[in-house]
Design an enzyme around this catalytic site. Structure first.
Site: not given
Ligand code: DGL
Length: 259
Positions: A77, A188
């Site tokens: 993430c 993301c």
């Molecule tokens: N999947 C997450 C990232 O790579 C973020 C998504 C979220 O929870 O806002 O930033």
């Protein structure tokens, strides 16, 4: 750790479903490892929260995963990485911990002085880590950061190609359509699941980059260095867990993993 620590699972963590795009890359290059995938959908999205809250959540989940015996952690993430990876490395100096950051480098070098759009959560874009990353490549490319609040929610719902998503993207990317950018970075881990829709919206000429494969390679390198790669020769297991504890969430995890 005990003698069999190399056979323990690798933990992969995200605010929800997004990290499965990184998990797929990990399994592709280390198929014999076991994995625990933990998604914190109960607290998602992370990208619109305060930094301290995301740091606390990430550290708490990491601690539990290590207590359960994970031999390494991929913070799959971008948002949680920018909020917590430094602290985690300080807390667990002997455990391989790899974070993900937007793949600005390959995008900035894809041609001579390209225009590069970086799509990410508001927090990733606001944080120091990203500002430094941008500064590193600002001579090589024109980098345009684009916060995308709400985009991850489509993936959390399993909507990867619906009409609402199409409308959202047309509105969000309107200014960058028609030859306006050369490359786009999916900053993301949820966004690779809607890559075909982003590509369609921006046009086929736009090159699309994400950091999943590079992150997986980095984890493999770190595990090898620590002598923690499994010696097993049969395919490992993937266990999906989610803080929402709903069967639909686990079913969606499996669907995204198998795409
Ligand atoms: N999947 C997450 C990232 O790579 C973020 C998504 C979220 O929870 O806002 O930033």
């Amino acid at each position: 750790m005990d003698n069999h620590s190399s056979d323990r699972p690798i933990a992969v963590f995200d605010s929800g479903m997004g990290g499965i795009s990184v998990l797929r890359e990990l399994v592709a290059i280390m198929p014999n490892e076991d994995y625990i995938y933990y998604g914190d959908s109960a607290h998602a999205p992370y990208g619109t929260k305060k930094l301290e809250e995301v740091r606390e959540l990430t550290c708490a989940h990491a601690k539990r995963l290590f207590d359960e015996g994970a031999k390494g952690l991929v913070v799959a993430c971008n948002t949680a990485t920018s909020a917590a990876v430094r602290v985690l490395r300080e807390q667990y100096p002997n455990i391989p911990i790899v974070g993900i950051e937007p793949a600005v480098k390959p995008a900035a070098q894809c041609k001579k002085h390209p225009r590069v759009l970086v799509m990410a959560t508001p927090m990733t874009i606001r944080e120091e880590k990203f500002k430094k990353l941008m500064q590193r490549y600002e001579k090589e490319a024109e980098i345009i950061p684009l916060p995308c609040p709400g985009l991850m929610d489509f993936v959390e719902r399993g909507d990867l190609d619906g009409e609402d998503l199409r409308k959202y993207l047309v509105e969000l990317l309107f200014a960058y359509q028609h030859e306006q950018v050369d490359a786009v970075v999916l900053g993301c881990t949820h966004y690779p699941f809607v890559k075909p829709m982003i590509q369609r919206t921006l046009g086929e000429h736009v090159m699309v980059f994400d950091g999943g494969a590079g992150t997986a390679r980095e984890m493999k390198r770190r595990l090898r260095e620590a002598d923690l790669l499994t010696g097993r020769t049969t395919r490992g297991q993937v266990e999906f867990r989610n803080s929402l504890e709903k069967p639909e969430k686990i079913a969606l995890c499996k669907r995204l993993f198998e795409l």
